[in-house]
Design a protein around this motif. Sequence first.
Motif, short mmCIF file in Angstrom:
data_model
loop_
_atom_site.label_atom_id
_atom_site.label_comp_id
_atom_site.label_asym_id
_atom_site.label_seq_id
_atom_site.Cartn_x
_atom_site.Cartn_y
_atom_site.Cartn_z
N ARG A 1 -80.70 114.26 -9.93
CA ARG A 1 -79.34 114.75 -10.18
C ARG A 1 -79.35 116.26 -10.45
O ARG A 1 -78.50 117.00 -9.95
CB ARG A 1 -78.73 114.08 -11.40
CG ARG A 1 -78.22 112.71 -11.15
CD ARG A 1 -77.87 112.04 -12.47
NE ARG A 1 -77.74 110.62 -12.29
CZ ARG A 1 -76.60 110.04 -11.90
NH1 ARG A 1 -75.53 110.74 -11.72
NH2 ARG A 1 -76.56 108.74 -11.73
N ASP B 1 -84.57 109.95 -12.20
CA ASP B 1 -83.16 109.95 -11.80
C ASP B 1 -82.47 111.24 -12.29
O ASP B 1 -81.74 111.88 -11.54
CB ASP B 1 -82.49 108.72 -12.42
CG ASP B 1 -81.00 108.71 -12.22
OD1 ASP B 1 -80.56 108.36 -11.12
OD2 ASP B 1 -80.27 109.08 -13.15
N TRP C 1 -89.70 116.16 -7.82
CA TRP C 1 -89.31 114.80 -7.39
C TRP C 1 -90.38 114.11 -6.54
O TRP C 1 -90.31 112.91 -6.33
CB TRP C 1 -87.97 114.82 -6.65
CG TRP C 1 -87.88 115.82 -5.52
CD1 TRP C 1 -87.43 117.11 -5.61
CD2 TRP C 1 -88.26 115.63 -4.16
NE1 TRP C 1 -87.52 117.73 -4.40
CE2 TRP C 1 -88.00 116.85 -3.48
CE3 TRP C 1 -88.78 114.54 -3.43
CZ2 TRP C 1 -88.26 117.01 -2.11
CZ3 TRP C 1 -89.03 114.71 -2.08
CH2 TRP C 1 -88.77 115.93 -1.43
#
Lengths: 142, 150
Positions: free
Chosen positions: A30, A26, A43
Motif C-alpha cells: 500500500r 500488505d 516487496w
Amino acid sequence: MTARISYADVEVGTELPARSFPVTRDTLVRYAGASGDFNPIHWNEKFAVAVGLPDVIAHGMFTMAEAVRVITDWTGDPGAVVEYGVRFTKPVVVPNDGEGALIEVSGKVAALLDDNRVRVDLTATSGGEKVLGMARAVVALA
Amino acid sequence: MAIDQSFVGRSYPPTEPYEVGREKIREFAEAVGDDHPAYTDAEAAKALGHPDVIAPPTFAFAITFRAAGEVIQDPGLGLDYDRVVHREQKFAYTRPVCAGDRLSVVSTIESIKTLAGNDVVEIRGEVRDETGAHVVTAWTKLVARAAEEA
C-alpha cells in the motif's frame, strides 16, 4: 494552525504518549503505491536477499511517517510541524509471516524554543533495535 | 569511483507542477494508517486554520523524491544508482502541503562527500507553489555504498 497542546503546559522532559505501529507486507505494498516508491527491496524477498538484506525491509520513509504520528497526535494539528528530520540507522525487517514487524515510537520534549515552538526528540525501535537516529522535530504549540 | 565534486551547488530546472489531489492525500494517509480528519475532511482541516485538507508531513517526499531521481540518475554525476540507500531525510515547512496545490521542485546538490569509500550526496529540494511561495524544503542524503562492501 491550532495545536491542542499549549506551550505553557510543557517543559523539557515532557513525555508524549508512546505508540506502536504494525507493519506487514500488505502495508508495504500500500505504501509503495501511495508514495510512488516501488523499489523491490520493499516487496520482493528474492531481490532483497540478492542485494544483501536479511529479508524485505520497510521503506525508511514509511518508518519516518509513522514516527511523526506520535507528535501529530499529540499536538492535534499535523500542520504544526515546522521541521522534521531523521537518520535511517537500521532497516525494519518485515517477514512474510502474517504478523510482520512492530515499530515502537516514543517522544519527549527536548528543548523549549522561541515563538511557542518546542523541539521533540523521537525514539523508534523495531525488534529491540533502534531504527531511526537523530529523529527530531520542531513543532509550534498553542 | 569518486563522484565529481564540481556538481556541488548545481541546481536543476524546476519540475513540472505536481497537482496535489484530495484522493491522493487520502490514499497516502490510509497507507500510513493515519485517520487524522485533517487529511480527509475539509471542514476539520479548516477548523485548524488550513484552507483545505492537508497532507501528512512526509507526503512532500513523494514529490521531492521524483525530482531528486533526476539528479541521481544524471549520468554526469557518476553515482552508482544500484548501490544507493537513503541515509537521512529532513524537512523544513513554511506551511503544510494542501489539496489543490500545484507544486514545483528545484533540486540542488548541497554536498558530495566520500566516507570510507562510500559516496554521500545531499540533495536539497525547494518546493514552491504556483505563486512562487515557499512550501517546504526537503534535504535527502543518499549513500552509494562502496562496491566491495556489499
